[in-house]
Write an enzyme that holds these catalytic residues in place. Structure first.
Site, short mmCIF file in Angstrom:
data_model
loop_
_atom_site.label_atom_id
_atom_site.label_comp_id
_atom_site.label_asym_id
_atom_site.label_seq_id
_atom_site.Cartn_x
_atom_site.Cartn_y
_atom_site.Cartn_z
N CYS A 115 -5.70 8.43 5.03
CA CYS A 115 -5.40 7.03 5.37
C CYS A 115 -5.08 6.81 6.84
O CYS A 115 -5.07 5.67 7.31
CB CYS A 115 -4.25 6.51 4.51
SG CYS A 115 -4.61 6.51 2.74
N HIS A 257 -1.39 0.49 7.99
CA HIS A 257 -2.31 0.90 6.93
C HIS A 257 -1.94 0.17 5.64
O HIS A 257 -0.78 0.18 5.21
CB HIS A 257 -2.25 2.41 6.72
CG HIS A 257 -2.80 2.84 5.40
ND1 HIS A 257 -4.06 2.47 4.98
CD2 HIS A 257 -2.26 3.57 4.39
CE1 HIS A 257 -4.27 2.97 3.77
NE2 HIS A 257 -3.19 3.64 3.39
N ASN A 287 -5.85 -0.67 -1.35
CA ASN A 287 -5.72 0.44 -0.40
C ASN A 287 -7.09 1.06 -0.18
O ASN A 287 -7.60 1.78 -1.04
CB ASN A 287 -4.74 1.48 -0.95
CG ASN A 287 -4.52 2.65 0.00
OD1 ASN A 287 -5.28 2.87 0.92
ND2 ASN A 287 -3.45 3.39 -0.25
#
Length: 337
Positions: A115, A257, A287
């Protein structure tokens, strides 16, 4: 007065696959959960998943094409693709993406930093430009996380999603809108089990048929991931702000993020980022790992809600464990058509 050389964002682009999955849609509706539970714990209400046969590379090509169009260019010197879900273990996906974009025999490679991958890929592009090895770099974050997610695992199935975002970096000066001013990265390999696909690599070769289905999918230790993400994103954000001499209250655009709305809120609160500066889209896209920051960037460029030159902070944490933060100014580019 001489101008300081810098990598400058001159184009943006993004792409989401057409399959929209709501909290109330199958297969999520078959889990031991409901819409209220998912929203209250993650902030997510919808996400996009690839269709069968649609790959990370396909998403990356679409986002990359839009970023090149936005920058009004047809060539670059380097393509850096950040992804956790490459089309193949080998070869890398970036060369194929470059070929599909008609970029010829350009240098191209993948980055695997989960990520935090987009911050790592930005750092690579920034370094190539500052070293004089490239004038223009296409940086892409692309993921098809639904392909490594166990649909029966409530902890991951409701969170992870697919998409791609891209930026074009070009040699310029630090005084220009869109300039990358500082990058800070870090890692802690002792925490590799926070989020992991255990089988399929050289440590646990999948072809030996030893792995249960779950070991071929992404597993995450949710509570531990939350605490580590908050800690590291807060630390690295403070470090990068200090390196450019900014107090948190002068940040005008903050993109973390898009892992979980509670993580984003906690980090912003701890760092001290003003409420109006906090940007995100986790509610609508979930996500998307390394695609999440450029997806937000492109969306906000389209909305024209942040002015060119605004002080901007990017920050991320991911499996590895790895983390990164970037201080930059908001780019002065027109929305891609």
């Amino acid at each position: 007065m001489s101008l300081v050389s810098a990598a400058v964002i001159t184009g943006v682009g993004s792409y989401l696959p057409s399959r929209l999955v709501r909290n109330t849609d199958e297969p999520l509706s078959l889990l031991d959960t409901d819409d209220e539970w998912i929203r209250s714990r993650t902030g997510i209400r919808t996400r996009h998943w690839v269709e069968p046969g649609e790959s990370t590379g396909d998403l990356a090509v679409q986002a990359g094409r839009r970023a090149l169009r936005s920058a009004e260019i047809t060539s670059v010197d380097l393509v850096v693709l950040s992804t956790t879900t490459p089309d193949h273990h080998s070869p890398g996906t970036a060369p194929w993406v470059a070929a599909q974009l008609g970029l010829g025999n350009v240098a191209a490679f993948d980055v695997s930093a989960a990520c935090s991958g987009f911050t790592y890929a930005l750092a690579a592009g920034d370094a190539w430009i500052k070293a004089g090895m490239a004038e223009r770099v296409l940086v892409i974050g692309a993921e098809a996380l639904s392909t490594i997610t166990d649909p029966s695992d409530r902890g991951t199935a409701v969170v992870f999603a697919d998409g791609a975002g891209a930026v074009v970096l070009q040699r310029g000066c630090a005084e220009e809108p869109g300039a990358l001013l500082a990058v800070r990265l870090g890692s802690d390999g002792t925490q590799k089990d926070l989020a992991i696909v255990a089988a399929g690599g050289s440590r646990w070769p999948e072809e030996r048929q030893q792995a249960a289905r779950g070991e071929r999918c992404l597993r995450m230790q949710g509570p531990q991931m939350f605490s580590h993400a908050v800690r590291r994103m807060t630390e690295v954000s403070r470090l990068v702000l200090e390196s450019v001499g900014w107090q948190p209250d002068v940040v005008e655009a903050f993109i973390g993020h898009q892992a979980n709305q509670r993580i984003l809120d906690k980090v912003a609160d701890l760092v001290g980022v003003p409420g109006p500066a906090r940007l995100g889209n986790v509610r609508d896209v979930g996500n998307t790992s390394s695609a999440s920051i450029p997806l937000v960037l492109d969306e906000v460029v389209r909305e024209k809600s942040v002015g060119a030159g605004a002080r901007t902070l990017l920050t991320a944490f991911g499996a590895g464990a790895v983390w990164g933060s970037v201080a930059m100014t908001w780019p002065d580019i027109r929305p891609p058509s």
